[in-house]
Structure formats: structure tokens, C-alpha cells
Scaffold this active site. Structure first.
Site, mmCIF file in Angstrom:
data_model
loop_
_atom_site.group_PDB
_atom_site.id
_atom_site.type_symbol
_atom_site.label_atom_id
_atom_site.label_comp_id
_atom_site.label_asym_id
_atom_site.label_seq_id
_atom_site.Cartn_x
_atom_site.Cartn_y
_atom_site.Cartn_z
ATOM 1 N N LYS A 1 -36.928 -0.774 0.767
ATOM 2 C CA LYS A 1 -35.828 -0.167 1.710
ATOM 3 C C LYS A 1 -34.874 -1.110 1.410
ATOM 4 O O LYS A 1 -34.921 -2.548 0.879
ATOM 5 C CB LYS A 1 -36.231 -0.710 3.117
ATOM 6 C CG LYS A 1 -35.070 -0.328 4.283
ATOM 7 C CD LYS A 1 -35.894 -0.537 5.559
ATOM 8 C CE LYS A 1 -34.795 -0.222 6.629
ATOM 9 N NZ LYS A 1 -35.658 -0.386 8.017
ATOM 10 N N SER B 1 -34.964 3.336 11.253
ATOM 11 C CA SER B 1 -34.105 3.148 10.326
ATOM 12 C C SER B 1 -34.596 3.423 8.809
ATOM 13 O O SER B 1 -33.864 3.323 7.855
ATOM 14 C CB SER B 1 -33.480 1.780 10.434
ATOM 15 O OG SER B 1 -34.327 0.596 10.349
ATOM 16 N N SER C 1 -38.847 1.049 13.582
ATOM 17 C CA SER C 1 -38.165 1.550 12.229
ATOM 18 C C SER C 1 -39.206 2.211 11.011
ATOM 19 O O SER C 1 -38.677 2.581 10.095
ATOM 20 C CB SER C 1 -36.980 0.725 11.722
ATOM 21 O OG SER C 1 -36.022 0.855 12.823
#
Lengths: 141, 484, 487
Positions: free
Chosen positions: B78, B153, B177
Site C-alpha cells: 500500500k 482504506s 482497513s
């Protein structure tokens, strides 16, 4: 619930170095700002449900950390020490974590001190504005 | 013939070690798949094609190394994980041109285990969001339905893994997330115990809540990924020296010996009917297989949303104070003094949701409000942790749904932050308590959208968690491969 | 108007004597090329995290123990939030509650022979900010983060001080103590010991404190004294005119000798303190505390007693104690040769001035205690006279030579001082009276025999020419009358 009026919202924004008016379309600025402040107030208002919980005699829990790192040695951190840490830190599968204390090892006296200026070079290179080897800001009175 | 990129991580590694195919061949398959699918799902902010090919060729030269847990395996991270020499943006304009000279410990460890870092995945800006819609750079689409959000997220990681772009991904989970996008996309996601994995070199959001964790298509794969990075880091003071287990050596448990706690506060809410159907079926399947389901109560769970948002926003408000245009990142072009330099750079650089949370956090810490908000929330946090501890007495694990609704259409909640916050009510509590959680698919709804369940374990009980996950993976209906 | 008296409290920042910074392993050296002693942690890069330096903790605890504070077995780091260019994280990591030490005190000897105990409120650890330099011409401020992250302790006193001289007295005593403990190197030119002064006036005898002003960042004892005196006068003047003192932050302009209001960094300081989530609570074990207690030097009173017990006068003991490293050196030398007064006078006249001149701590000098002890013995035995010792000392000091070695190898230079030679001349003349009288009666050659005896007496070091002169005059004086008789 505290009153979140425009004045409070703008004061909080200033503490955080934010401008709530920025980016609002001119003309509708005041109306949009009002909406923003209302939304902020609503969010804070929701958080007020915390007041319903009986926390008499309860100590705050700031972090769930367990067996965190103890203080380190007062010594520079060399690449060799880093490797030792990494190897020690992973340990062998199934064996207890004793085979390498990841904290045991900051070797003092990095002989390669000429790397020092290079080590920090990227930090200055990433700066949006420098003057020689300094970061710059408008003059603080 | 299975295309190489469709292999699970475990299969891919085994094949490489047996020399069924080369690292470069696997890498090429992965890179072509990324190229094919990216225009549709936009899971990646950056793809390291050239570096990956070069590294793969070098590894083929050197030959397989079975001591490396991820030898030759392509993995994405990420875009909050710093990768040395590559732009790291946190999905924000404020870090638009930031190229770090150091990298996250997780990335270092992955490399040491022979992994190839193939891409940086998309996210909600600074990991604040549950749909990846708040990214300043791209909108990631759910591979199961391109009209729907992938969750957030870590939406890019979940979407990418589900669409077969890479066999493994790393995301971060502060309030769900990893687990929620895994559930919304239909893949597996693991949030380790707080302190199990180093946070060093990961752009911070909520310091006492953040944890890096793996996503993959199979439970076993997440175990292998966790094994590659777990353990204390001398540079992360909050990382733990509690001993690691071998998370890659998993044995399926006997369902007859398992008891799951079923907290009513999680199960008795309002659910989308498609979601409810899959969840009910999941409970039936568990019972049919002999798993004992024990009703429990976790009475303070309803306060998780407020507790989480006050604490996370407070920590975030100060973690984001360093973004001021002085040493890196976006610097406003127009300013006349120090104050306006700060205000303009930050106002221009941060998106709406990030600003909302900074405001909330600044407020909750400010003089006069600290006791009623921040300190109060920290007290409720302790009570929520107690609820977890109590629920796990006399049960092996807690079983809970992940989301009351399936992946939603774009724009459904972007202007309604409070509603969006409340959707996280089932994932947030775990981060407050600190323990580990595994999210995996329970089935596909009649609307074709995946539904996930999550298991919560005792702190540092990832092995037991993963083993139970293996069982559920077998019991629950497998999802079809995402056709994108 | 009633008499107003000053109420003064101090906040001292001392840089801890560590090799590396508080939360990262960057070196703490002073004066390096800007932005080279930096890393991702101390420049506040995204993703960086702190890891505490254990030495800093030990030094802070040691300071607390020596000052009689309660050392908290568990304390917390807090984030103190504000924006400033020299603060890379946008927060300082400090300690609000609980700090590492609470309470404590330091007792001053006042000029009039009385004592005053100044209470401490707390001691806590924090990291230093970087440096901002202001470029007037270009309208820029330049930021160097080399200093950012350096470990500090902040020592806060209660407002127990009542004058500039008391404040300076306190600071000097605190400085000497902390330097002696090794807690700080205390080099004020390098900013390692700085002081903020909180000062207000109140009517004499009133329990109600007046509004206080804060004078920030004073880095010399002289400036502290000047600033306080100026401020007392200024505030007195304000009250005298019927005005009121405003709570403000002041800067001391050392050139003009006046305090000026600082344009505030922030209007209202809402620091939004909360516990630092990236750091565990600071724990000090009982064992560590016990170990630290053992390393504490004796209190000044104890140290003075010990020196006096060994044979020094109280004033001599005090003088030694004022010089960092001197008492330890004295004790080392005294272990070898217990001639305390002589050891002391050698140190006072020769050794300490030489150290001062070279900017050396006694423990760093090549002229180690055994050598000074050796010199004392040589003096006591008369092997070396006082003047000779003074003459030879700079060489011994510079080379770290052992004086008894130098005597054995005959490496001592000639004795030319008549006052040193005369006793030997007299002795020889008395022992060889017959020969002396013969010289007087005209046997010139006998002089060289007598001079030869002086050489023997001085183990070859007497200057022959001077000895001859002295012998001639002495013999004449002593035996002139007698010689006439024999002829």
C-alpha cells in the site's frame, strides 16, 4: 455539548494550520463555510455519546502495546548491527525468541563516517526549498 | 492450464522452488495481468515493471533459495509503506513528489525473504476512509462489480489481489482497513496483533491503532506473508518481543473442538438482506460441521465508533503536523509569511476527509475538551478491551460479520461522513482492543457481491486464528475467480 | 508605594552528555556542517519512529538523585504540539505527567553566611529543537536540524529566589554539580546550559504573587544577572507609575542590556499535550536506581569534610571543590603520598593553573596524580627546591614526565639560584674549614676543590660559576678574621 460556532471552528482550524475558507467557491463562500461548521458540529455532537459510559475508576488505555522495546544503547546504528537485529528478531520457527536479542547490538563507532554526509543528502534533496545546506522559510520575526 | 498469475502464493513459491517455471515467467505473467486489468480497476498507483524484471532475471541466475520464505514471489505494498527511491504519496497531494531515502522495515524484510516488490497500491488519503474514494490520485473499482467501491482504506491491495494482479499484498488496518476491503472484494485479509509487525517506515495515521498486515486469496498465503515480517524491530519502540510462532506451518483444527463466541451486539443489527442471507448460511454451516457457537455480550461495542474516531483523529492530527511544506512534499507557491506558508501548503495539500479528521482531533485534544473527549475515549477503550477479554473466556475465537452492507456504489457516502464512520462499527473495536483479526469470504450474495466474516483472536494468537481460518475456508463456499 | 520584592523562578535546560540523540542514533556533536547529523527520525520524515536512548534516562535520574528529587519509577513521554520551523515533527516530545523526577532542592550559601534552600518542582526529559538562523538581507530564516532531537533535561525551580545574585549563585552551583556528575558537559558557549527566568514583583510580605514575565534563553551567568536586574527595575517602574505588568515573553538584548517583548510564536499556546503513543512508559528499575546512587559523588558538604579530615584547611577544601576534577585528582595523589598540604599547594600553585591555561580537566592531563605525588616527595626531601620545581613544572606537565625519573636520569637542569646554592655552599665550607682558610690565604686552586664538593652535594646540578662566586664571598665573610690570625 460545546457550541461549535464559526469562531470556534476557525480557531481550531488555525491551531491546525488549516484555512476552512480555502477552495470555497466565491459567492457561496459564507453558505459553504456555514455548512462545514455545521458538519463539524454534528460530528463532535455524535462523539458526545461517550458521556453515557460509566468510566468511574477506569484508567485510560492509551495504547495496547505489549512487551515493547526497552531503552537502547547510546551508540550509532551501523548496517552490520541492523543485520544482526533482523536475524535475531525473526528467530527460528517455533523456537522462543531468545536466539537474537534484537536490542543487543548497536555497534559503536561506524568506521565509514564519510557516508555521513551522503546519508543525509536525500533529506536535503527532498526539500522544496533550500539555501545551501539549510531548509528555508520566510523570515520568522 | 492455470495462468501463473492465478496461482496462490504458496503454489507459486512451490513451483518456483521446483523450477516448474522461472521467476521471470511468473513476474511476466503478473505484470501482463496488471497491464490488462489496471485500466478497469486502477488498483495500483505505481508499477515497478523494469525493476521487477531485472530482479527476477537475477534471481533466476542465482537459482532457487528454499530458505527464503517468499523467494521470487511478487508482492505489492500500500502506498503508505515507504519504498526507497520510489515515490510514496499516502494517496495525498501533500506528498506528491516525495521520494524517500529509506524504506519500511516490512519492505526490507520482504526483500530479505526474496519477495519482489511489484507495485504500490491505491488507498484512501492517509489511510482515512472506507472506500478508497478519498485517494487524490485514482478511483479503485471493485473487481467483482466495477460500479462498486472496493472498500478501504487498503482498497487497491484488496482489489489487486482479488483480480489476480499479484499473489500477495500488504496493507494497513487502523479501524478495519485490511479486513473490510478484503470482505467487500472477496479475498482474505489479516490484521496482526498491535506490535506484532513493525510500523517503522509506514506513514502514520493512528499510532496506537495502525498495524501492517497481509492480503491474499488464500488463508495459508496470509500466514506465509505474516511469517516473513513478524517480530520486533529495534526502530519501532511499540513493536513486541512476545515470541512469534511459525505462521506458515498451519494445521486445520478439529471443528468439534472449536467454540466461537457470537456477540449479540455484532449479530443483531440491521443487515442488507443479501448479506444477512449469506451470514445466516455461514452460521448454519459452522453448526453443521460441529463448531460450537456461544452467545455472548460485548456491551460497550456500540461506543466503538465514537471511541475510535476521537482517538484516531487525535493521534492523526499530530502525526500529520509534520506536513508543512518545509522539508518535503507540497509547498504552496503563494505565501507572505510563515503562517501563510503553513496554512496554504496544508490546505492545498490535504483532501476534505483528512481535514475533517485533523479538525476533530485538534478539537478533542484542545484545552477544555481533552478530559471529556480524548481522555474519556481512552477510558472507554479500556472497557471495550475488557469486553473482548471476557468474550474470549471460554471460547477459542470471536466470530463476527465485517460489514452490514455489501460493496456500495461510488459516491453513496462521500458527503455523509458520520454515516460512513458508523459503517465501520464492526471492524473498529478490534483495533481499540489490540488483538488479531482475520477476514475471509463467507460466500457471494444474490446480488453477486461478496460477504465476509471475521474472526478475532487473543493477542498474539495469530496461529490459532489462521488455523481456524483454514477450516472456514474449507467449509464456506469458494468464491469464483473475479472476472474482470 | 509599598516596597516590592522580586519573586524569581528558573527553568534550566541542560544538554545531557550522550553520544547520540534522544530518539535516534545521530551524533550530538556541536558545530557540524548543517543538516549532516540528521536522519529520518530527527527530521520528521513520514513513517519515522522514536527509540529512546537509555543513557539519557540514566543521566536524568542521576541528576534527580543528586538533587534529592523523587525519581518516578514510571513516567510518560508526551507530545507537546506547536508549529515552528525548527520543530520537524510539529510537536516536541517532552514529559508532562508524570515526569521522571519531582521535587528536590539545592541549598545555597548566601553572602552573609546564611543558607537558603531553593526547592525544585520537577526535572523532565525532552528533545531539543533545531536551530533557526535569520537572514535579514534575504528575508529568510534558515533551518539547521543538527541539534533537533538532542537530549535535554529541564529543571524547574519553585519561585524561591529573590534576587539576581541568588539566581546566579543557584545557577553556578547547579551547573558545577551537573558537570561534576557527568550529566552535562555544560559548555554554555555551545548552548548546553540555558536558562529561562520567570520574574514578578509582589508587595513585601504579601502572599499574593504578581503577574510574571518570562525572559527566555539566557546562556551566560552574567546575562542572567543583568537581565534580572533590568527586569526588576523595569517592573518596579511600571508599578511605580500605577500601571500593571503584562504576562509576556521577553528576550534579553545583551548589547543594550534590556529586555524586549518577543513577537509571540503563537498567540495562545494550546499545546494539546497527550501521551506519546509511539513510546512505551519510561521505567526505571530498583537495581538501576541503586547502581546510579552508588555512582553519585559525595555532596559538597561530605566532600569538604573528607578533604578537611585529610589535613586541608576548610577554605582550601572549598577552593578545590570549585574546580571540576580537582578533588578526585587530589584524592588520587593523596593515596600515594599523604602530605596533604604539599599536594594541595602544588595543585593550587602549579597544576590547576596549568590545566586552566590549556582548558584541560585534571583527569585529562598527562601529568597524572602519581607524578604530582612524586614531585611532592622530591620537594619534601629537598632533592628539588621550590624554585626549581616551578621552573621544571611546565615541561613535566606538557610531557607528563615522572619527576623522580627525571632526577634519576640526572635530567634535571642546573641549579643557578643563589638562594638554593647558598645552603650547600655553607655546608661545604663548614665541612672543609681547613681548605676554605687555605683558599683565603692565597691558594686559589683550592676553590675548584670546594666547588667540586658543592657539585657533589647538589648531585652535579650546581652551576659551577655561581657556586664559585658564592663560595668566594661566603668564605671571605665567614673566615676572613680567622684567616688573618693564622698567617
Amino acid at each position: 455539548m460545546p457550541a461549535i460556532d464559526e469562531k470556534t471552528a476557525l480557531a481550531i482550524a488555525k491551531l491546525a494550520r488549516l484555512d476552512l475558507r480555502e477552495g470555497l467557491a466565491p459567492g457561496t463562500e459564507e453558505a459553504e463555510l456555514k455548512k462545514l461548521v455545521e458538519e463539524f458540529g454534528k460530528i463532535v455532537g455524535y462523539m458526545d455519546i461517550l458521556g453515557e459510559v460509566d468510566t468511574e475508576g477506569v484508567e485510560p488505555l492509551y495504547s495496547p502495546m505489549v512487551e515493547p522495546r526497552p531503552p537502547r544503547e547510546d551508540a550509532p546504528f551501523t548496517a552490520a548491527a541492523k543485520d544482526a537485529d533482523a536475524r535475531g528478531a525473526k528467530g527460528a520457527p517455533g523456537k522462543p525468541e531468545s536466539s537474537g536479542d534484537p536490542d543487543a547490538s548497536f555497534d559503536p563507532d561506524d568506521p565509514d563516517s564519510s557516508a555521513k554526509e551522503d546519508r543525509a543528502r536525500w533529506i536535503l534533496d527532498d526539500a522544496p526549498m533550500t539555501f545551501g545546506r539549510y531548509f528555508t522559510v520566510p523570515k520568522v520575526v | 492450464m492455470t495462468k501463473l498469475h492465478e496461482l496462490s502464493l504458496e503454489e507459486a513459491r512451490a513451483g518456483l522452488l521446483k523450477k516448474d517455471f522461472k521467476v521471470l515467467e511468473l513476474a511476466e505473467s503478473v505484470l501482463s495481468r496488471i497491464e490488462e486489468v489496471e485500466p478497469k480497476i486502477r488498483a495500483c498507483l505505481e508499477v515497478f515493471g523494469e525493476e521487477t524484471r531485472k530482479a527476477a532475471a537475477a534471481m533466476d541466475e542465482a537459482g532457487p533459495d528454499p530458505s527464503k520464505k517468499l523467494w521470487g514471489v511478487p508482492v505489492s505494498v500500500k502506498d503508505v509503506f515507504l519504498v526507497k527511491g520510489a515515490p510514496t504519496t499516502a494517496g495525498s497531494r501533500i506528498l506528491e513528489n516525495y521520494v524517500p531515502g529509506y524504506e519500511a522495515t516490512v519492505v526490507e524484510k520482504l526483500r530479505e525473504e526474496g519477495a519482489l516488490i511489484v507495485a504500490k497500491t491505491n488507498l484512501d488519503e492517509f489511510a482515512m476512509g472506507s472506500s478508497t474514494e478519498f485517494s487524490a490520485y485514482a478511483t479503485t473499482k471493485n473487481p467483482r462489480n466495477l460500479e462498486r467501491v472496493p472498500g478501504g482504506s487498503s482498497g487497491g491491495a484488496a482489489a489487486g489481489v482479488t483480480a489476480g494482479e499479484f499473489p500477495g499484498a500488504f496493507g494497513t488496518d487502523t479501524g478495519g482497513s485490511i479486513r473490510q476491503p478484503a470482505a467487500l472484494c472477496g479475498c482474505v485479509g489479516l490484521k496482526p496483533t498491535y506490535g506484532r509487525v513493525s510500523r517503522y517506515g509506514i506513514i502514520a495515521y493512528g499510532s496506537s491503532l495502525d498495524q501492517a498486515g497481509p492480503l491474499a486469496r488464500k488463508v495459508k498465503d496470509t500466514g506465509i506473508l505474516l511469517a516473513s515480517v513478524a517480530g520486533p524491530d529495534p526502530r519501532d519502540s511499540t513493536s513486541s518481543s512476545v515470541k512469534t510462532d511459525d505462521y506458515a506451518d498451519l494445521a486445520e483444527p478439529d471443528p468439534g473442538k472449536l467454540t466461537f463466541a457470537i456477540p449479540k451486539e455484532f449479530w443483531e443489527g440491521t443487515f442488507d438482506p443479501n448479506v444477512k442471507k449469506v451470514l445466516d448460511r455461514a452460521l448454519d454451516l459452522l453448526k453443521e460441521n460441529g463448531v460450537a457457537l456461544k452467545p455472548v455480550s460485548m456491551p460497550r461495542i456500540g461506543y466503538s465508533v465514537a471511541t475510535y474516531y476521537v482517538l484516531a483523529a487525535s493521534e492523526a492530527s499530530t502525526n500529520l503536523a509534520r506536513y508543512d511544506g518545509v522539508r518535503y512534499g507540497h509547498r504552496a507557491k503563494k505565501y507572505d509569511d510563515l503562517l501563510s506558508l503553513y496554512v496554504n501548503s496544508r490546505t492545498e495539500g490535504f483532501g476534505k476527509e483528512v481535514k475533517r479528521r485533523i479538525l476533530l482531533g485538534t478539537f478533542a485534544l484542545s484545552s477544555g475538551y481533552y478530559d471529556a473527549y480524548f481522555k474519556k475515549a481512552a477510558k472507554v477503550r479500556r472497557l471495550i478491551r475488557e469486553d473482548f477479554e471476557k468474550a474470549l473466556e471460554g471460547a477459542d475465537l470471536i466470530l463476527a460479520p465485517v460489514s452490514s452492507i455489501p460493496a456500495w456504489p461510488f459516491g453513496a457516502f462521500t458527503d455523509d461522513p458520520l454515516t460512513q464512520y458508523q459503517l465501520d462499527v464492526m471492524t473498529l473495536p478490534l483495533n481499540l482492543a489490540g488483538g488479531p483479526g482475520l477476514s475471509l469470504p463467507a460466500g457471494l450474495g444474490d446480488d453477486g457481491l461478496p460477504v465476509g466474516v471475521q474472526l478475532f483472536g487473543k493477542p498474539f494468537g495469530e496461529k490459532k486464528l489462521l488455523e481456524a481460518g483454514l477450516l472456514l475456508e474449507k467449509i464456506f463456499p469458494a468464491l469464483p475467480a473475479a472476472v474482470v | 508605594m509599598e516596597t516590592m520584592e522580586p519573586v524569581i523562578g528558573l527553568e534550566i535546560h541542560a544538554q545531557l552528555n550522550t553520544r547520540t540523540k534522544l530518539f535516534c542514533a545521530c551524533p550530538t556533536e556541536f558545530g557540524a556542517v548543517p543538516n549532516t547529523n540528521v536522519c529520518e527520525v530527527c527530521t520528521g520524515q513520514p513513517g519515522a519512529l522514536p527509540r529512546m536512548n537509555g543513557k539519557a534516562l540514566e543521566l536524568a535520574a542521576k541528576a534527580g538523585l543528586a538533587l534529592g528529587s523523587a525519581v518516578n519509577r514510571e513516567s510518560l513521554f508526551s507530545r507537546k504540539n506547536y508549529f515552528y520551523p525548527d520543530l520537524p515533527n510539529g510537536f516536541q516530545t517532552s514529559q508532562l505527567d508524570p515526569p521522571i523526577c519531582q521535587g528536590g532542592s539545592l541549598t545555597l550559601e548566601l553572602g552573609d553566611g546564611t543558607e537558603k534552600t531553593v526547592r525544585l518542582n520537577r526535572i523532565h526529559m525532552e528533545d531539543d529543537a533545531g536551530k533557526c538562523l535569520h537572514d535579514e538581507k534575504r528575508g529568510l530564516s534558515l533551518v539547521d536540524l543538527n541539534r533537533a532531537g538532542t537530549p535535554l533535561i529541564e529543571i524547574v525551580t519553585e519561585p524561591d529566589l529573590s534576587s539576581a545574585s541568588e539566581a546566579v549563585n543557584f545557577l553556578k552551583k547547579l551547573h558545577a554539580l551537573l558537570v561534576r556528575l557527568g550529566v552535562t558537559k555544560g559548555r554554555m558557549e555551545e548552548g548546553e546550559f540555558r536558562c529561562d527566568v520567570n520574574i514578578s514583583l509582589k508587595p513585601k510580605g504579601s502572599p499574593v504573587l504578581g503577574t510574571r514575565a518570562e525572559i527566555k534563553n539566557l546562556n551566560s551567568f552574567k546575562f542572567v544577572g543583568q537581565a534580572i536586574e533590568y527586569e526588576i527595575e523595569r517592573q518596579t517602574g511600571v508599578y511605580g507609575r500605577g500601571g500593571s505588568v503584562s504576562q509576556e515573553t521577553l528576550h534579553f538584548d545583551s548589547e543594550k542590556g534590556e529586555t524586549r517583548s518577543l513577537r509571540s510564536k503563537e498567540e495562545a499556546h494550546d499545546y494539546r499535550y497527550f501521551p506519546q503513543p509511539d513510546l512505551p512508559p519510561v521505567e526505571i528499575s530498583g537495581e538501576l536506581l541503586a547502581r546510579l546512587r552508588e555512582t553519585l559523588p559525595p555532596t559538597p558538604e561530605e566532600a569538604k569534610k573528607r578533604l578537611v579530615a585529610l589535613g586541608l584547611k576548610p577554605r582550601q577544601a572549598e577552593l578545590l571543590l570549585e574546580r571540576p576534577g580537582a578533588p578526585e585528582y587530589f584524592h588520587e595523589a593523596h593515596k600515594i603520598d599523604d602530605d596533604a598540604p604539599r599536594i594541595y599547594s602544588l595543585m593550587e600553585e602549579l597544576f590547576l593553573p596549568a590545566c586552566q591555561k590549556e582548558g584541560l580537566d585534571p583527569s585529562d592531563s598527562l601529568f597524572a596524580p602519581p607524578k604530582l605525588a612524586a614531585l611532592a616527595k622530591l620537594l619534601r626531601d629537598g632533592t628539588v627546591g621550590r624554585r626549581k620545581a616551578q621552573e621544571l613544572f611546565p615541561d613535566f606537565f606538557a610531557k607528563g614526565s615522572d619527576p623522580s625519573e627525571a632526577v634519576r636520569s640526572g635530567n634535571l637542569s642546573q641549579i643557578t639560584d643563589p638562594s638554593e646554592l647558598l645552603p650547600m655552599v655553607e655546608k661545604v665550607a663548614g665541612a672543609f674549614e681547613k681548605e676554605a682558610k687555605k683558599f683565603l690565604s692565597g691558594e686559589e686552586k683550592i676553590l675548584s676543590f670546594l666547588v667540586g664538593q658543592v657539585m657533589k652535594e647538589s648531585r652535579g646540578r650546581a652551576c659551577p660559576k655561581t657556586s664559585a662566586e658564592l663560595m668566594k664571598n661566603h668564605v671571605k665573610e665567614r673566615f676572613a678574621g680567622a684567616a688573618k690570625e693564622t698567617v
